[in-house]
Design a protein around this motif. Structure first.
Motif, PDB file in Angstrom:
ATOM      1  N   UNK A   3       0.959  -1.421  -0.223  1.00 56.81           N
ATOM      2  CA  UNK A   3       0.148   0.316  -0.066  1.00 56.81           C
ATOM      3  C   UNK A   3       1.142   0.735   0.176  1.00 56.81           C
ATOM      4  N   UNK A   4       2.052   1.909   0.861  1.00 62.32           N
ATOM      5  CA  UNK A   4       2.931   2.784   0.515  1.00 62.32           C
ATOM      6  C   UNK A   4       3.407   2.899  -0.260  1.00 62.32           C
ATOM      7  N   UNK A   5       4.126   1.243  -0.897  1.00 64.23           N
ATOM      8  CA  UNK A   5       4.634   1.930  -2.867  1.00 64.23           C
ATOM      9  C   UNK A   5       3.220   1.887  -3.677  1.00 64.23           C
ATOM     10  N   UNK A  23       9.782  -4.181 -10.051  1.00 67.33           N
ATOM     11  CA  UNK A  23      10.072  -3.555 -10.032  1.00 67.33           C
ATOM     12  C   UNK A  23       9.085  -2.506  -9.302  1.00 67.33           C
ATOM     13  N   UNK A  24      10.241  -1.157  -8.530  1.00 65.43           N
ATOM     14  CA  UNK A  24       9.967  -0.156  -7.828  1.00 65.43           C
ATOM     15  C   UNK A  24      10.774   0.847  -8.265  1.00 65.43           C
ATOM     16  N   UNK A  25      11.342   1.828  -9.029  1.00 66.27           N
ATOM     17  CA  UNK A  25      12.323   2.756  -9.204  1.00 66.27           C
ATOM     18  C   UNK A  25      11.832   4.436  -9.366  1.00 66.27           C
ATOM     19  N   UNK A  40       4.048  13.139   2.910  1.00 68.21           N
ATOM     20  CA  UNK A  40       2.302  14.140   2.005  1.00 68.21           C
ATOM     21  C   UNK A  40       1.495  12.678   1.215  1.00 68.21           C
ATOM     22  N   UNK A  41       2.241  11.951   0.219  1.00 68.85           N
ATOM     23  CA  UNK A  41       1.608  10.787  -0.477  1.00 68.85           C
ATOM     24  C   UNK A  41       1.818   9.543   1.077  1.00 68.85           C
TER      25      UNK A  41
END
Length: 116
Positions: A3-5, A23-25, A40-41
């Motif tokens: 959820x954070x990602x 993945x994530x970058x 904030x996100x």
């Protein structure tokens, strides 16, 4: 964690890549993303009072002056988190590896999109 990602992706701070190399970058360099951006996100507001934003909280009677106090606290916290970047948190010893990770992400994205 997922959820954070997703929150970070929705805020435009992360880009997701699917597949074996997925993945994530970061969408920007770590020197451009502040702790305030991340807070904030993921949390919405930097500071809250009784579950409300500082501006929405109201006080009556002898507590009437608390609104001004909480406003000052909010501005102080925002000033700090908006001036600390992810690169600052990583420190000088991790500067090169984080740059490589961002570079790798950009290269992976280009390969997937078919760009040279």
């Amino acid at each position: 964690m997922r959820n954070i990602l997703l929150d970070l992706r929705r805020a435009g701070l992360l880009h997701s890549l699917r597949g074996a190399d997925g993945g994530y970058c970061l969408t920007r360099g770590p020197e451009e993303v502040t702790v305030g951006d991340v807070l904030r996100a993921t949390n919405g507001a930097i500071t809250t009072v009784r579950g409300l934003s500082v501006d929405a909280a109201t006080y009556q009677g002898v507590a009437a002056g608390l609104g001004e106090l909480w406003g000052a606290v909010h501005r102080s916290v925002a000033d700090i988190v908006d001036n600390v970047t992810l690169a600052d948190l990583l420190g000088a010893s991790h500067e090169q590896p984080s740059s490589l990770a961002i570079s790798f992400c950009a290269e992976t994205r280009q390969r997937r999109l078919g760009s040279p």
